[in-house]
Design an enzyme around this catalytic site. Sequence first.
Site, mmCIF file in Angstrom:
data_model
loop_
_atom_site.group_PDB
_atom_site.id
_atom_site.type_symbol
_atom_site.label_atom_id
_atom_site.label_comp_id
_atom_site.label_asym_id
_atom_site.label_seq_id
_atom_site.Cartn_x
_atom_site.Cartn_y
_atom_site.Cartn_z
ATOM 1 N N GLU A 179 -39.881 69.894 63.531
ATOM 2 C CA GLU A 179 -39.244 70.572 62.414
ATOM 3 C C GLU A 179 -39.454 69.702 61.181
ATOM 4 O OE1 GLU A 179 -35.006 71.703 60.807
ATOM 5 O OE2 GLU A 179 -36.547 70.309 60.165
ATOM 6 N N GLU A 188 -43.739 68.288 53.619
ATOM 7 C CA GLU A 188 -43.490 67.111 54.451
ATOM 8 C C GLU A 188 -44.678 66.779 55.346
ATOM 9 O OE1 GLU A 188 -39.842 66.878 56.500
ATOM 10 O OE2 GLU A 188 -38.609 67.190 54.722
#
Length: 724
Positions: A179, A188
């Site tokens: 995640e 990210e």
Amino acid sequence: MLSRVSKTLFPQLPLCCILRFARAMSSQSAQRAFQLRVNPITGNSEWVVIEEDEPEEQTFNGGSQNALLATTSYLDMLNDSHRNRAFREAIDKTISTPCHVLDIGSGTGLLSMMAARAMGSTTRRMVTACESYLPMVKLMKKVVRLNGMENQIKLINKRSDELKRGIDITSPAQVLVSEILDSELLGEGLIPSLQHAHDMLLVENPETVPYKATTYGQLVESTFLWKLHDLNGNEAKASDGIRLVPTGLDNILGVKPQQYAFHCDAIGKEVKLLSEPFKIFEFDFWKRPDSHGETEVHVKATNDGRVHAVISWWILQLDREGTIFYSTAPRWISLPGNTSHGDWCDHWKQCVWFVPGEGMSITKDEELCLHAVHTDISILYNLKNQASRNEIMQCGFKNGDFKLILPPERIAIYGDSEWRHTMFSAISNSLQGRVDPLCIVADDSIFVTLLVAHLSKTSHVMSFFPGLQDKGFQYLQAVANSNGFSMDRVEFLNKRKTKLTMHDTHQKKVDLLIGEPFYYGMDGMLPWQNLRFWNERTMLDSVLSQDALILPCKAILKACALSVPDLWNSRCCLSKIEGFDHSVVNSTLGACGELPAEQECPCLPYFIWQCGNVKKLSEAFTVMEFDCSKPITSSCGKAQVEFTEPGICHGFALWIDWVMDSENSFVVSTGPEKRYWKQGVKLLAEPVAVRTNESRSTGECRSAVIQASFDPSSGDLKVRHAFS
């Protein structure tokens, strides 16, 4: 060796911890991390050393160097029950027999423990978890140990792209759980992480949770969003004679061409929808993604209007069959398969891409073409209509052109007529009667520098530009002629000195010391940390003339009581998450609720108007004042709060009102009503029911006493409260 790292290099690091980070190995092979901590008052920085074997502090202290995780989004994410349940259901559905599971960016270990439990309690070391950030590694070890799963999870303190098969992992993993997503989805490092995992760490055709993600967009008209980026259009109405974006230099100043995370529900009533939602990109986690992708989406306008922005979001499909979803869509969206929970959360927001300039005018049923491009870490757009295909509203720089990049809120402030009028009036008044004044602009304000040089043709202006550095000076050179002054009267003090001397000021005393205050790159700081201006004034004490004027001359710490249930729920103490005890993380993450008597919740910066359900329970009141005309000193204050509305008090908003003159005629407030500034929020350990003096209810508090103390050495503000 210490190194500066970026979001790309450390995709699994939390954003707030990634500004400066390095990891090293000691001679005994114990892990050691180095994190750069910036003192917001002095602007100086120091390395904080984090040892793997160093014990955690048991209580949260707002000024503690050990409370590195309190300002991250981990707590908010772990309080997102819809997210937690969706991942648990998908993992239980995907993993039914013992297999090798890889968890990238494992955080507190929640997904790793879910995977281990799904395989049964007898399996050993079938889950490999990698987490690059040492403070989180230490916390995960405590969580895993608390839940008795040390023997089922192998935790490695590395980035996933540092893992070596045969060394770190013995065999390719059959299942990937991860995640590593931000509000844009890719920021990210999702794509590089998946690429390396598929190349080196996973079997062919692995099972993955999530299974895929789809990004969506919608065309909108919004004056508020337009003001966040088009300074040229807003400045045209200004009557002060200053042109931050002069004619012919339309691209000299603006925002970075990117998507910006934003709580769009907060402006739902100010948005006019100009299209139906449309699908943009689809990313499959179960196969190796491409670094670059392009698509063209033909969008039909549903209303007449002007396209100011593209609002985007994503939907996760967590299982292969497509029965479990998680969405970051705004509340006005209703899509097939969209199980958007509608609860407020701060860890994921929607994204906004600004259509350049004044936007694109469209009519109902007109078709537009959105050209979308994704890189490893971002998604960008071009927009054009069918009638004028050559007119591309694109997000990019002209090759070779200089452009000063500022945050959207700063662009909006510089275009705000009320703010400009206040600054213009205060500074023009201070210059009256001054002959050949020497003025120092102590912060990163290009507006103040231009204004002084424009108003006083005999002034000499020195600008520090501590954050902008030579970019600020380059900008001034580009716009000087358009603003009617010569650069021989403007000087950039490119020095990192604790004190200025008369040699630096050409043997002349300083007549005016001015700031907004605004410090570039410090947007995530708490409001009172802009008292750095007060510290700068102190460092300049020896070169100030006897009648020198300081603008602002005073700062007032203001506050009001708030009901913010959404924000409080996102920061409250954790107990069990999908059956796993997380109570051990509360102190480190700075949680509120059910805390020991001695433990305080941290003050954190938020745009309060974007914090979901918000209700003011009191008028604004003064906590303390800071006299910037005198050297910086420790300060304290106390105030009695009378509640004007009944409700549940979750905490207090705190902000600074900057008083620009000694007569209090010109004040710049950064309070909750001013949507371009963040406020500090001090949440209570436990919510308190309050009532007004007129109310006859019993068992509820009618007033509170707030006490605050400011430490000038660190910039910390300690706030205490007592209800009665």
